[in-house]
Design an enzyme around this catalytic site. Sequence first.
Site, PDB file in Angstrom:
ATOM      1  N   SER A 145       0.859  -1.180   0.000  1.00 32.92           N
ATOM      2  CA  SER A 145       0.000   0.000   0.000  1.00 32.92           C
ATOM      3  C   SER A 145       0.895   1.230   0.000  1.00 32.92           C
ATOM      4  O   SER A 145       2.100   1.146   0.297  1.00 32.92           O
ATOM      5  CB  SER A 145      -0.877   0.008   1.265  1.00 32.92           C
ATOM      6  OG  SER A 145      -1.527   1.251   1.449  1.00 32.92           O
ATOM      7  N   TYR A 158      -2.885  -0.984  10.194  1.00 32.34           N
ATOM      8  CA  TYR A 158      -2.836  -1.182   8.743  1.00 32.34           C
ATOM      9  C   TYR A 158      -1.424  -0.932   8.203  1.00 32.34           C
ATOM     10  O   TYR A 158      -0.902  -1.714   7.391  1.00 32.34           O
ATOM     11  CB  TYR A 158      -3.848  -0.256   8.076  1.00 32.34           C
ATOM     12  CG  TYR A 158      -4.011  -0.474   6.591  1.00 32.34           C
ATOM     13  CD1 TYR A 158      -4.804  -1.511   6.113  1.00 32.34           C
ATOM     14  CD2 TYR A 158      -3.385   0.360   5.670  1.00 32.34           C
ATOM     15  CE1 TYR A 158      -4.959  -1.716   4.746  1.00 32.34           C
ATOM     16  CE2 TYR A 158      -3.533   0.161   4.308  1.00 32.34           C
ATOM     17  CZ  TYR A 158      -4.316  -0.880   3.849  1.00 32.34           C
ATOM     18  OH  TYR A 158      -4.463  -1.073   2.496  1.00 32.34           O
TER      19      TYR A 158
END
Length: 265
Positions: A145, A158
Amino acid sequence: MAAALDLRGRVVVVTGAGSGMGRSYALEAARRGAVLALADYDPAGLAQTAGLLPAGTTVLTRVLDVSDRDAVEAFAASVDADLGGAHVVINNAGIEGAVLAAEAIPEEVHRRVMAVNFDGVRYGTLAFLPQLRARDRAALVNVSSLFGLIGTPHHSDYCASKFAVRGFTEALAAELVGTGVSVHLVHPGGVATNIARQAGSQAFAAKYLTTAPDDIARLVLDALGTRRTRIVAGHRAPSTFLGSRLLPLWVMTRLVRRDLDAVLD
């Protein structure tokens, strides 16, 4: 530079294929003539993806929790037995974090995020790697990401999972130098998917998640087998990547905080 892999007749595995980026990878691979092995935790979403495939596409589907190592290994065994083994594996499945300050994240939530986002990638890699190694040319795609490049407030769970994907994949890429397996690490930024499901994420999603997932899918599949092994793409991804490389950490953290303050609850 080596030519990109021709996907016609080759087996492409996609996890998280029931929606978002996973669906886009599946549809784009099918358009290129691939044989598909698709997995997702959501049976309805997975069935919908399968129903969108071009007529005549050969597809194997499996409802799968990627954090279950035994289930992932069973899926890999099915791909080998039923389709002759994978040529391309895209470890895409992932979930949103708690969207809370680090000290407020429940332990079970943090562990679940790590189990899906990191262990799921690791299990998928290890389960399919023997099949990829058996090919003259093959490709492994692990999806990190933009938050695997920078730390952002209220996303420590995350970010931790996506930084772990980055470290694991970069180490693996070094191990596989000289083999027929090209390793690709994807850092998508601002892609318009449904990963941001919580009420507290909607302002963030509206501001940042604007890039069409089909655009990223085409870019990634075009890179398979080439030397484009780090793929940073999507809304504000290139500038963020450049900042993460060039700016001192104390500067970068302040810029990130200032930028996100408007959407943090």
